[in-house]
Design an enzyme around this catalytic site. Structure first.
Site, PDB file in Angstrom:
ATOM      1  N   TYR A  69       0.810  -1.220   0.000  1.00  0.00           N
ATOM      2  CA  TYR A  69       0.000   0.000   0.000  1.00  0.00           C
ATOM      3  C   TYR A  69       0.844   1.270   0.000  1.00  0.00           C
ATOM      4  CZ  TYR A  69      -3.971  -3.052   1.022  1.00  0.00           C
ATOM      5  OH  TYR A  69      -4.930  -4.031   0.956  1.00  0.00           O
ATOM      6  N   LYS A  77       3.654 -15.274   1.192  1.00  0.00           N
ATOM      7  CA  LYS A  77       3.618 -16.033  -0.059  1.00  0.00           C
ATOM      8  C   LYS A  77       5.057 -16.262  -0.528  1.00  0.00           C
ATOM      9  CE  LYS A  77       0.597 -16.721  -2.788  1.00  0.00           C
ATOM     10  NZ  LYS A  77       0.025 -18.039  -3.178  1.00  0.00           N
ATOM     11  N   ASP A 123      -2.711 -17.801   0.981  1.00  0.00           N
ATOM     12  CA  ASP A 123      -3.936 -18.338   0.369  1.00  0.00           C
ATOM     13  C   ASP A 123      -4.458 -19.523   1.173  1.00  0.00           C
ATOM     14  OD1 ASP A 123      -1.587 -19.588  -0.434  1.00  0.00           O
ATOM     15  OD2 ASP A 123      -2.342 -20.162  -2.405  1.00  0.00           O
ATOM     16  N   ASP A 150      -4.962  -7.172   5.547  1.00  0.00           N
ATOM     17  CA  ASP A 150      -6.207  -6.483   5.237  1.00  0.00           C
ATOM     18  C   ASP A 150      -7.286  -7.516   4.897  1.00  0.00           C
ATOM     19  OD1 ASP A 150      -7.997  -4.531   4.604  1.00  0.00           O
ATOM     20  OD2 ASP A 150      -6.953  -3.792   2.820  1.00  0.00           O
ATOM     21  N   ASP A 174     -10.394  -9.314   7.497  1.00  0.00           N
ATOM     22  CA  ASP A 174     -11.816  -9.206   7.139  1.00  0.00           C
ATOM     23  C   ASP A 174     -12.477 -10.586   7.071  1.00  0.00           C
ATOM     24  OD1 ASP A 174     -11.825  -6.493   7.116  1.00  0.00           O
ATOM     25  OD2 ASP A 174     -12.353  -6.254   5.007  1.00  0.00           O
TER      26      ASP A 174
END
Ligand code: NAD
Length: 369
Positions: A142, A193, A226, A250, A254
């Site tokens: 970000y 990852k 993932d 993020d 959620d």
């Protein structure tokens, strides 16, 4: 008795309504003489823009900087949709995070037994769920540069975002996660990852180093981001603390949030580095939800996320973990009595408003204390 300095930034919309209920809880503590809180309030978001022409004033930034903890409601609303980008309501929150260097975002996902049936997962998968996602908040995709959209001149454009982490950024967030795990079930899952990203390789390496050097007694596992998302909806209770970067955090936070039911129930904390002299961290506590303009001003907002954020402030900034537990117990007991705001209403329960929910929680606190 030590006096704790709290700086309140209610913000816009329901931010003001839910903060009023935290003030009710603070008032109870002061009145009962079990703790001493000194509060000051400032403006953030659209209300700050209307008064000062910016999303937070320098004077309020100074008050935030000197407080033991900042409590933040929510900002934004259609009234300010046309405001310049750097003065928009969210700019106030971003400035607080940046100037106070709040690099660690803590998002607990706790499933209250009374609400286990509102989760999208089966009761047995979520009942008793208590996990904590520790998300790096000031680095990664970000904020990395270059961050551009370039016109290639052939009818095509190219978008570039850059993921950047330095060793020290991974080191300090890993330490926050390990320290927190020691106060909980002593287990950390680190998520990245590394199979396809250099950032994942370095993340994995630094987390392993910090673990070996300083926290060999904490159980550590590595899980690809993932797979972590899949595991969170398959069997979320396998986790205690999950530490991850800004982008994956993020998304994963959620996912974890929705396991527990409603946005109106979710607190969060953002912490900075410990001060060299006092060991105290700068901190900001806020509900995950926004200013909910659709229900603002109608006594419909659920104040639990905001009150639970105050409980987190007691636990992580004020050395009052015992009282934080009691506030959480009071929330749980209120739900057990069948009292619900509209967002968590279920058949056979009693619907109440924002102020009544605040009053009911204070009544339970009085009964528990
Ligand atoms: P939102 O979280 O404000 O609302 C989403 C939905 O959830 C709405 O239907 C709302 O009524 C409901 N809801 C949210 N909190 C609730 C609560 N405590 N009790 C009962 N119901 C609740 O998100 P949005 O609608 O996408 O955004 C509204 C405004 O808030 C926008 O201006 C957005 O930019 C801003 N926002 C601010 C923050 C923040 O201040 N940290 C976070 C998210 C959104």
């Amino acid at each position: 008795m030590a006096t704790h300095k709290l700086f309140l930034l209610p913000g816009d919309g329901i931010g003001q309504e839910v903060m009023a209920e935290v003030e009710r809880v603070i008032g109870w503590f002061n009145q009962r003489g079990v703790a001493s809180f000194e509060t000051e309030s400032g403006l953030a978001g659209g209300t700050a823009y209307d008064t000062h022409g910016e999303a937070i004033s320098d004077a309020d930034m100074a008050l935030a900087d000197s407080a033991d903890a900042v409590l933040f409601g929510a900002v934004g609303g259609p009234k300010w949709d046309g405001v310049d980008y750097d003065k928009r309501p969210e700019a106030g929150l971003l400035r607080l995070r940046k100037d106070l260097e709040l690099f660690a975002n803590l998002r607990p996902a706790i499933c209250y037994p009374a609400l286990a049936d509102s989760s999208s997962l089966k009761r047995e998968l979520v009942e008793g769920l208590d996990i904590l996602i520790v998300r790096e908040l000031t680095g990664g995709t970000y904020f990395g540069e270059p961050k551009t959209i370039t016109d290639l001149g052939n009818g095509q454009k190219r978008a570039v975002d850059t993921t950047v982490y330095d060793t020290y950024e991974i080191d300090r967030i890993a330490r926050v996660a390990f320290d927190l795990a020691k106060t909980r079930s002593n287990r950390v899952a680190s998520s990245e990852k590394r199979n396809v990203m250099k950032n994942g390789v370095l993340w994995n390496e630094v987390v392993n180093q910090v673990h070996a050097e300083s926290y060999p007694d904490v159980e550590l596992e590595h899980v690809l981001a993932d797979n972590c998302a899949m595991q969170l909806v398959r069997n979320p209770k396998q986790y205690d603390v999950i530490v991850t970067d800004n982008l994956f955090g993020d998304i994963l936070s959620d996912v974890a949030a929705m396991l527990t039911g409603s946005l109106g129930m979710l607190p969060s904390a953002s912490l900075g580095a410990p001060d060299g002299k006092t060991g105290k961290r700068k901190s900001l506590y806020e509900p995950v939800h926004g200013s909910a303009p659709d229900i603002a001003g109608h006594n419909l907002a659920n104040p639990i996320a905001m009150i639970a954020s105050f409980a987190m402030a007691m636990r992580y900034s004020l050395g009052m973990g015992n009282w934080a537990g009691k506030v959480e117990q009071a929330i749980s007991a209120t739900l057990d009595k069948g009292l619900r705001t509209g967002d968590i209403m279920q058949d056979g329960m009693t619907q109440i408003g924002t102020t009544e929910m605040g009053e009911a929680i204070v009544d339970e606190l009085e009964a528990i204390a």
